[in-house]
Structures are given as structure tokens and as C-alpha cells.
Scaffold this motif. Structure first.
Motif, PDB file in Angstrom:
ATOM      1  N   VAL A  71      28.290  37.162  41.566  1.00 17.09           N
ATOM      2  CA  VAL A  71      29.747  37.405  40.835  1.00 17.09           C
ATOM      3  C   VAL A  71      29.938  38.629  41.139  1.00 17.09           C
ATOM      4  N   ALA A  72      29.721  39.716  41.473  1.00 21.24           N
ATOM      5  CA  ALA A  72      30.233  40.598  41.196  1.00 21.24           C
ATOM      6  C   ALA A  72      31.305  40.801  42.559  1.00 21.24           C
ATOM      7  N   VAL A  73      30.584  40.158  43.423  1.00 16.32           N
ATOM      8  CA  VAL A  73      30.648  40.533  45.006  1.00 16.32           C
ATOM      9  C   VAL A  73      32.036  39.393  45.125  1.00 16.32           C
ATOM     10  N   VAL A  74      31.763  37.873  44.287  1.00 15.19           N
ATOM     11  CA  VAL A  74      33.692  37.162  44.266  1.00 15.19           C
ATOM     12  C   VAL A  74      34.697  38.003  43.349  1.00 15.19           C
ATOM     13  N   ALA A  75      34.283  38.901  42.515  1.00 10.89           N
ATOM     14  CA  ALA A  75      35.108  39.153  41.722  1.00 10.89           C
ATOM     15  C   ALA A  75      36.263  40.837  42.372  1.00 10.89           C
ATOM     16  N   TRP A  76      35.167  41.640  42.885  1.00 19.51           N
ATOM     17  CA  TRP A  76      35.729  42.545  43.885  1.00 19.51           C
ATOM     18  C   TRP A  76      36.365  41.912  45.540  1.00 19.51           C
ATOM     19  N   ALA A  98      36.095  43.842  33.367  1.00 22.38           N
ATOM     20  CA  ALA A  98      35.909  45.077  34.297  1.00 22.38           C
ATOM     21  C   ALA A  98      35.781  45.145  35.387  1.00 22.38           C
ATOM     22  N   LEU A  99      35.797  44.914  36.566  1.00 23.64           N
ATOM     23  CA  LEU A  99      35.475  45.073  37.255  1.00 23.64           C
ATOM     24  C   LEU A  99      37.689  45.356  37.856  1.00 23.64           C
ATOM     25  N   ARG A 100      38.696  44.542  36.832  1.00 24.33           N
ATOM     26  CA  ARG A 100      39.357  44.537  37.089  1.00 24.33           C
ATOM     27  C   ARG A 100      40.157  45.695  36.022  1.00 24.33           C
ATOM     28  N   GLY A 101      38.880  46.567  35.402  1.00 26.17           N
ATOM     29  CA  GLY A 101      39.908  48.140  35.057  1.00 26.17           C
ATOM     30  C   GLY A 101      39.266  49.403  35.784  1.00 26.17           C
ATOM     31  N   LEU A 102      37.886  48.233  37.121  1.00 26.26           N
ATOM     32  CA  LEU A 102      37.086  49.276  38.162  1.00 26.26           C
ATOM     33  C   LEU A 102      38.842  49.576  38.755  1.00 26.26           C
ATOM     34  N   ALA A 103      38.441  48.272  38.806  1.00 25.43           N
ATOM     35  CA  ALA A 103      39.863  48.401  40.217  1.00 25.43           C
ATOM     36  C   ALA A 103      41.284  48.973  39.838  1.00 25.43           C
ATOM     37  N   THR A 104      41.176  48.848  38.919  1.00 24.39           N
ATOM     38  CA  THR A 104      42.584  50.264  38.400  1.00 24.39           C
ATOM     39  C   THR A 104      42.653  51.272  38.849  1.00 24.39           C
ATOM     40  N   ARG A 105      41.560  51.779  38.148  1.00 29.30           N
ATOM     41  CA  ARG A 105      41.532  53.016  38.531  1.00 29.30           C
ATOM     42  C   ARG A 105      41.503  53.464  39.642  1.00 29.30           C
ATOM     43  N   VAL A 106      40.442  53.062  40.685  1.00 32.89           N
ATOM     44  CA  VAL A 106      40.534  52.764  42.118  1.00 32.89           C
ATOM     45  C   VAL A 106      41.678  52.866  43.014  1.00 32.89           C
ATOM     46  N   GLY A 107      42.544  51.827  42.107  1.00 35.59           N
ATOM     47  CA  GLY A 107      43.557  51.460  42.611  1.00 35.59           C
ATOM     48  C   GLY A 107      44.012  49.916  43.296  1.00 35.59           C
ATOM     49  N   ALA A 108      43.939  49.589  43.235  1.00 36.75           N
ATOM     50  CA  ALA A 108      43.412  47.674  43.269  1.00 36.75           C
ATOM     51  C   ALA A 108      44.909  47.223  44.228  1.00 36.75           C
ATOM     52  N   GLN A 109      44.181  46.072  45.196  1.00 39.51           N
ATOM     53  CA  GLN A 109      45.372  45.323  45.893  1.00 39.51           C
ATOM     54  C   GLN A 109      46.310  44.531  44.730  1.00 39.51           C
ATOM     55  N   GLN A 110      45.614  44.232  44.003  1.00 41.59           N
ATOM     56  CA  GLN A 110      46.237  42.919  43.123  1.00 41.59           C
ATOM     57  C   GLN A 110      45.220  42.383  42.729  1.00 41.59           C
ATOM     58  N   MET A 111      46.334  42.446  41.347  1.00 40.59           N
ATOM     59  CA  MET A 111      44.687  42.039  40.223  1.00 40.59           C
ATOM     60  C   MET A 111      45.713  42.076  38.581  1.00 40.59           C
ATOM     61  N   GLU A 112      47.012  41.036  38.982  1.00 37.31           N
ATOM     62  CA  GLU A 112      48.058  40.286  37.933  1.00 37.31           C
ATOM     63  C   GLU A 112      47.540  38.957  37.941  1.00 37.31           C
ATOM     64  N   TRP A 113      47.342  38.768  36.229  1.00 38.01           N
ATOM     65  CA  TRP A 113      46.559  38.093  36.023  1.00 38.01           C
ATOM     66  C   TRP A 113      47.103  37.129  34.248  1.00 38.01           C
TER      67      TRP A 113
END
Lengths: 285, 182
Positions: free
Chosen positions: B52-57, B167-182
Motif C-alpha cells: 500500500v505504501a509503495v502504491v501511495a508513494w 499519512a503519506l500525502r502529509g509526508l510528501a507535502t513536507r518533502v515536496g510532492a509531485q502532485q497531491m491534489e484530491w
């Protein structure tokens, strides 16, 4: 387009590395590396497993608390404090009970040498990977553990060691589809092979059509094939499948060991599997 | 013509920081998977946190980073599980491509997409592991494994995605995400 090609290159490189690792690991050439890792990971596994046990206990306690609150509202504060102490004592008490049972099993089987080990990780079918029914224990080559050694509890057969690291080992459970145990019905000595089933209870297969086998029969190891000692309890027959057009009948077995609640196991260290037994899980049927 | 220079010190620092973050999160996921999640069994199977984490990331940070998560996490899981090294990595890396397809989808902004992809990735992941076992000469019951293990796993992993993705979306926001809008 550039990103896609980068991704593809990364995939091919990593996939090639995986395939090389797969080949080397399957042939046992990476055993020293794997051993180093398992040694490093062992304290973390032990810690997390302990944490899991505590969380489990907390949920149990929460259920108990709900009942106590309804009965003893006026004593709630006192109960909360006592529960924490009680929890710790219960944990010690149940551990003591399990160790006593293991000790009794040792005393009842004086011909075997045992090594007691604690389960530190589990990969049970329907567990971590869902495709392999194993547990990891905190005993390894340093403790005299070798591949093929049978693993038991006071309730019966658990499986056998199939991978050994310096300080940890992996036990292939009898519930894994690749596991095969030569067995017999205790009541009338009818022989068969107990094999694990994916996501279901193990079955005793290859039982001759004329053998008398019925629900409730106790199944024990036969010692044939040299993989396991004789007379270790495997389980009890819960259903029998007999069809006239088949050469053998089958029986579904409920193992006496509760694989979900394993915490301590015994490794029989003075039983040597016959030479030529595969170190990797064998294919049966 | 501008002079071509190597990666800046800030870039190298950021890469090292991302790598250490990856190692920490993936190691944590492996430990959780091997010790805590095995106690959570519904319909006879446990949810697969790493899958699940790999798919989400992969959805949040691109399939290339997902591949690296899958590779490292898979190796960790194989070492802990006693499976031959590379088995889980191959299976996890393959599902990154599925997630990569979702990144460019018109539904990329919808939470249902990661849930759907977790469900879709589960059989692909499972079949690759089963295939690997069969190639190693082990007995594999494809139908029973698919019905009794993969089937419930689809539901569980899809449900787990509801918790993991935010949870990973929050983490991705911290490290600079590619796209995260939903």
C-alpha cells in the motif's frame, strides 16, 4: 518522455539486481549477508514484537475496562490503577505458565535435547507476506541450530528449521503449502502425508481408501522419511473426504498448535534428519 | 552558452535527506509489517502495508521513487521473512508501473484512485510472488491462493489505503510532492 525512459532504466537495473539476488539467495550464497542483516534487525524485531503484544494487551484491557466500569463505577479510579499493575502481572504469569508447559513437555520427552526460543517475527500464511507460513525465532547457528531440526511446543508439532542465521532462524510451519509431514492415525496407524493449504487448514493426503479414518482421530508423526521424530502430535481430524473414484482419501486436520498465538517454541537439537533431505521446503504431491 | 555544472550542495543535501527519509519510512513499514500487522487478521489474511505504501508513494512522488521504495522495502521484507532475496522487490516494483499509470490519469485527484490501485496491485503482487515460488520448484496452488489469500487481500489493502494515503500525502507535502491534489 524523458521521465518515462528514466523510470524504465531504473526498473530494468533494479529488476536485474533482484534477479541476480534471487538466484544467489536461492542457492544459499548470500547466507552470510542475510545473517549479518538478521543479526542487526533482531533487536528491532524483538522490540516491535513486544510492542505488538503490549498493544494487544491494551485492547484486551480496554474490553475488560468497559465491563468493569458498568459494574463498579465508584471504584473506577482504583480499577484503572490496578489494571495497569494487573496487566504486567498477567503477562508475567501467562509467560510463566507457558514456560512451565514447555518444561513439562521436555520432562515427558527425555530422549530429546531441546533449545527453547522466542518467536520474534512471524510470516504466517494470511500474515506478513500471505504467501509463506514461517516464523522467525531468536536461535541460530550460534546456539547449535541446524536446518531440518524439528520445532515443537507442548501442544505438538510446529514445523522445522529451514533457514539458519547466526542468531536467528526461520521455521517453516506445517501449515505452509510446501510443507509435507509423514503422519499416521494414532488409533489404527493408517499412514498419510499432512500438507498445508493456502488460506485453509492442513489436510492429510494419500490415506489408503480402505483405511478407517474418522472425525476426532488424533494425527501424529510417523517418523517415516526421516524428516521428523515419531509420535509428535500434529492435530485432530475435523472432516474426511472419501470418493470412490479416487485412489486415496483425504482428511482435513485442525492442528493442535495455535499458530496465531505462538510465543515460545522448542527446537529438538539432537534429531538429525536423514541425509539428502532438502534444506529448502520440499514439493509434495 | 551557459556552463554546465554538477549538482549543487543544496541538491546533494536534499537527495541525502530524501534517501534517509526513504530508508527510515521503509524500514519502519517492514518492521510494522513483520511484527504488528501480522496480529491484524481479517478473513484469514493480513493487510500488506508495504504494498500500500509503495502504491501511495508512486502516486504522490512518481513511479521512479516508488521503484526505489519497492526495491529497498522488498529486500527488507525478504530478509525478515526468510524468502529468497529479490522476490518481494520484483513484485513491489512491478506494481509501481500500475501506480505510475494512475499518476497521469484524469482521476489523479480523487482518493478513490489510490484505493482502486491498491486493490488492483494486490493480485499482481501476489501472482508474481507465486510465480517466483513455482519457478523455484515449490508447490503452488494458484486457485486456492487467489481465492483465499489474494481475494480478501484486495479488500484489506484497499481499506488500508484510506489510512496510509493521507499519512503519506502529509509526508510528501513536507518533502515536496509531485502532485497531491484530491
Amino acid at each position: 518522455m524523458k521521465q518515462l525512459s528514466n523510470r524504465t532504466v531504473v526498473f530494468y537495473v533494479l529488476a536485474a539486481v533482484c534477479i541476480v539476488l534471487l538466484v544467489l539467495s536461492s542457492s544459499g550464497r548470500l547466507a552470510p549477508v542475510e545473517g549479518v542483516f538478521t543479526t542487526v534487525a533482531r533487536p528491532f524485531l524483538v522490540a516491535f514484537n513486544g510492542l505488538g503484544r503490549q498493544i494487544n494487551n491494551v485492547f484486551t484491557t480496554a474490553r475488560d475496562l468497559a465491563t468493569l466500569r458498568s459494574r463498579n463505577q465508584q471504584l473506577q479510579a482504583q480499577v484503572d490503577t490496578l489494571i495497569i499493575d494487573n496487566l504486567r502481572l498477567k503477562e508475567v504469569g501467562s509467560e510463566n505458565e507457558r514456560l512451565r508447559e514447555l518444561l513439562r513437555f521436555r520432562q515427558l520427552n527425555p530422549t530429546y535435547d531441546f533449545r527453547g526460543g522466542q518467536v520474534i517475527a512471524r510470516v504466517i500464511s494470511g500474515g506478513t507476506s500471505n504467501y509463506l507460513a514461517t516464523i522467525a525465532i531468536d536461535l541460530g547457528a550460534e546456539h547449535g541450530i541446524q536446518a531440518g531440526m524439528p520445532v515443537v511446543t507442548e501442544r505438538g508439532l510446529v514445523g522445522r528449521i529451514y533457514k539458519v542465521g547466526p542468531s536467528t532462524s526461520t521455521v517453516l510451519l506445517i501449515t505452509d503449502p510446501s510443507s509435507g509431514v509423514q503422519a499416521l492415525v494414532k488409533r489404527n496407524r493408517a499412514v498419510g502425508v499432512v500438507t498445508g493449504q493456502a488460506g485453509a487448514q492442513p489436510v492429510m493426503d494419500f490415506v489408503p481408501q480402505d483405511a478407517d479414518i474418522s472425525v476426532g482421530d488424533e494425527i501424529i508423526t510417523s517418523g517415516l522419511g526421516g524428516n521428523f521424530p515419531k509420535n509428535l502430535v500434529i492435530g485432530q481430524v475435523v472432516s474426511v473426504h472419501q470418493r470412490d473414484y479416487e485412489m486415496f482419501q483425504q482428511a482435513t486436520i485442525r492442528p493442535t498448535v495455535n499458530f496465531d498465538r505462538l510465543e515460545f517454541v522448542l527446537v529438538i537439537t539432537n534429531f538429525q534428519p536423514l541425509p539428502g533431505q532438502p534444506a529448502e521446503p520440499e514439493s509434495v504431491g | 552558452m551557459p556552463e554546465r555544472t554538477g549538482p549543487s550542495a543544496t541538491g546533494i543535501k536534499r537527495n541525502l535527506s530524501n534517501l534517509s527519509l526513504t530508508l527510515t519510512v521503509v524500514a519502519l513499514a517492514v518492521l510494522l509489517q513483520a511484527t504488528l500487522l501480522t496480529r491484524v487478521r481479517v478473513l484469514g489474511v493480513s493487510p500488506d502495508l508495504l504494498l500500500v505504501a509503495v502504491v501511495a508513494w508512486s502516486l504522490l512522488h512518481g513511479a521512479t521513487e516508488g521503484l526505489i521504495w519497492g526495491f529497498i522495502g522488498g529486500l527488507g521484507l525478504d530478509l525478515v521473512a526468510g524468502m529468497p532475496l529479490g522476490t518481494s522487490s520484483l513484485a513491489l516494483m512491478a506494481i509501481c508501473f500500475l501506480a505510475g499509470l494512475g499518476t497521469n490519469s484524469v482521476f489523479a485527484g480523487n482518493l478513490l484512485l489510490p484505493i482502486f490501485l491498491a486493490g488492483l496491485a494486490t493480485p499482481v503482487h501476489g501472482w508474481i510472488i507465486l510465480l517466483s515460488a513455482q519457478l523455484r520448484g515449490l508447490r503452488v496452488d494458484w486457485i486456492a491462493s487467489t481465492v483465499r489469500v489474494i481475494g480478501p487481500g484486495i479488500l484489506l489493502n484497499a481499506a488500508l489505503m484510506v489510512l496510509v494515503y493521507p499519512a503519506l500525502r502529509g509526508l510528501a507535502t513536507r518533502v515536496g510532492a509531485q502532485q497531491m491534489e484530491w
